[in-house]
Design a protein around this motif. Structure first.
Motif, PDB file in Angstrom:
ATOM      1  N   THR A 265      30.505  80.343 -10.102  1.00  0.00           N
ATOM      2  CA  THR A 265      30.060  79.517  -8.979  1.00  0.00           C
ATOM      3  C   THR A 265      30.807  79.883  -7.706  1.00  0.00           C
ATOM      4  O   THR A 265      30.207  80.010  -6.632  1.00  0.00           O
ATOM      5  CB  THR A 265      30.241  78.023  -9.317  1.00  0.00           C
ATOM      6  OG1 THR A 265      29.554  77.736 -10.538  1.00  0.00           O
ATOM      7  CG2 THR A 265      29.711  77.124  -8.213  1.00  0.00           C
TER       8      THR A 265
ATOM      9  N   THR B  12      35.105  75.912  -5.413  1.00  0.00           N
ATOM     10  CA  THR B  12      34.151  74.999  -6.034  1.00  0.00           C
ATOM     11  C   THR B  12      34.388  73.549  -5.621  1.00  0.00           C
ATOM     12  O   THR B  12      33.466  72.738  -5.688  1.00  0.00           O
ATOM     13  CB  THR B  12      34.162  75.139  -7.565  1.00  0.00           C
ATOM     14  OG1 THR B  12      35.503  74.968  -8.045  1.00  0.00           O
ATOM     15  CG2 THR B  12      33.619  76.488  -7.992  1.00  0.00           C
TER      16      THR B  12
ATOM     17  N   ARG C 159      32.232  79.444 -15.821  1.00  0.00           N
ATOM     18  CA  ARG C 159      31.204  78.915 -14.925  1.00  0.00           C
ATOM     19  C   ARG C 159      31.774  78.585 -13.542  1.00  0.00           C
ATOM     20  O   ARG C 159      31.089  78.773 -12.529  1.00  0.00           O
ATOM     21  CB  ARG C 159      30.538  77.707 -15.570  1.00  0.00           C
ATOM     22  CG  ARG C 159      29.691  78.133 -16.790  1.00  0.00           C
ATOM     23  CD  ARG C 159      29.112  76.986 -17.555  1.00  0.00           C
ATOM     24  NE  ARG C 159      28.212  76.212 -16.708  1.00  0.00           N
ATOM     25  CZ  ARG C 159      27.767  75.013 -17.042  1.00  0.00           C
ATOM     26  NH1 ARG C 159      28.125  74.461 -18.185  1.00  0.00           N
ATOM     27  NH2 ARG C 159      26.951  74.368 -16.237  1.00  0.00           N
TER      28      ARG C 159
ATOM     29  N   THR D   5      26.203  77.820 -13.382  1.00  0.00           N
ATOM     30  CA  THR D   5      27.088  77.239 -12.378  1.00  0.00           C
ATOM     31  C   THR D   5      27.739  75.963 -12.881  1.00  0.00           C
ATOM     32  O   THR D   5      27.254  75.311 -13.800  1.00  0.00           O
ATOM     33  CB  THR D   5      26.327  76.928 -11.074  1.00  0.00           C
ATOM     34  OG1 THR D   5      25.273  76.020 -11.365  1.00  0.00           O
ATOM     35  CG2 THR D   5      25.759  78.191 -10.453  1.00  0.00           C
TER      36      THR D   5
ATOM     37  N   SER E 152      29.599  83.263  -6.427  1.00  0.00           N
ATOM     38  CA  SER E 152      28.199  83.198  -6.015  1.00  0.00           C
ATOM     39  C   SER E 152      28.030  82.643  -4.606  1.00  0.00           C
ATOM     40  O   SER E 152      27.170  83.100  -3.857  1.00  0.00           O
ATOM     41  CB  SER E 152      27.395  82.345  -6.993  1.00  0.00           C
ATOM     42  OG  SER E 152      27.368  82.949  -8.265  1.00  0.00           O
TER      43      SER E 152
END
Length: 188
Positions: free
Chosen positions: A118, A126, A114, A145, A121
């Protein structure tokens, strides 16, 4: 003597036309069935060529590159005595490689995937994205996410092509340090 009347000319024409239509339908059906291949499917339509303006090209990591990045991240964590899981996803967020280090916790596997998703994306680490939650708390509700430190994007010519996610270290800062170690191997 029979009391039956002789059908009118119009009735005979209609009955004859209907019989002709049934016969034609049978012939057409037979021809269509014979045109089908041995698998019973109709012949495929000719492929349509897309126009040049309707196409885009994208860059993707090779499996070898993704595997190398994942291994580099696990090795960086092992040097610090940490047990982590690592995931590398492609530009579309599809998982290319996951490695679960010896002793990594069960939650770390999904978290790594995840985080990688994220990072790619949003084309950002992060840790930076986690700070955006204060202004847009609904971001956390986007499926797949995880807005915790530990994901790093991989770019080519400024565009995201992959994401590396790490989970399982005692802090997100360490997870992200190891993710960046994986990304760094791709520049060599």
């Amino acid at each position: 003597m029979s009391s039956r009347r002789k059908p009118s000319r119009r009735t005979r024409v209609l009955v004859g036309g209907a019989a002709l239509a049934v016969a034609c339908a049978g012939v057409v059906g037979t021809v269509a069935a014979n045109a089908a291949d041995s698998g019973g499917t109709a012949p495929a339509a000719a492929p349509a060529a897309a126009r040049g303006g309707d196409l885009v090209q994208s860059t993707h990591l090779t499996l070898d590159a993704a595997t190398g990045a994942a291994r580099a991240a696990v090795e960086a964590a092992e040097k610090d005595g940490r047990h982590v899981s690592v995931a590398v996803v492609d530009r579309n967020g599809n998982t290319l490689v996951t490695l679960r280090g010896d002793g990594a916790g069960p939650q770390s596997y999904e978290s790594a995937v995840r985080k990688a998703f994220t990072a790619v994306s949003w084309n950002a680490p992060t840790s930076e994205l986690a700070g955006r939650l204060a202004q847009a708390p609904g971001l956390k509700d986007i499926p797949g996410t995880l807005f915790l430190a530990g994901g790093a994007p991989v770019t080519a010519k400024g565009a995201p092509v992959a994401g590396v996610g790490v989970a399982g270290a005692p802090s997100g800062d360490l997870d992200e340090k190891y993710a960046r170690a994986g990304v760094a191997t791709l520049g060599h």
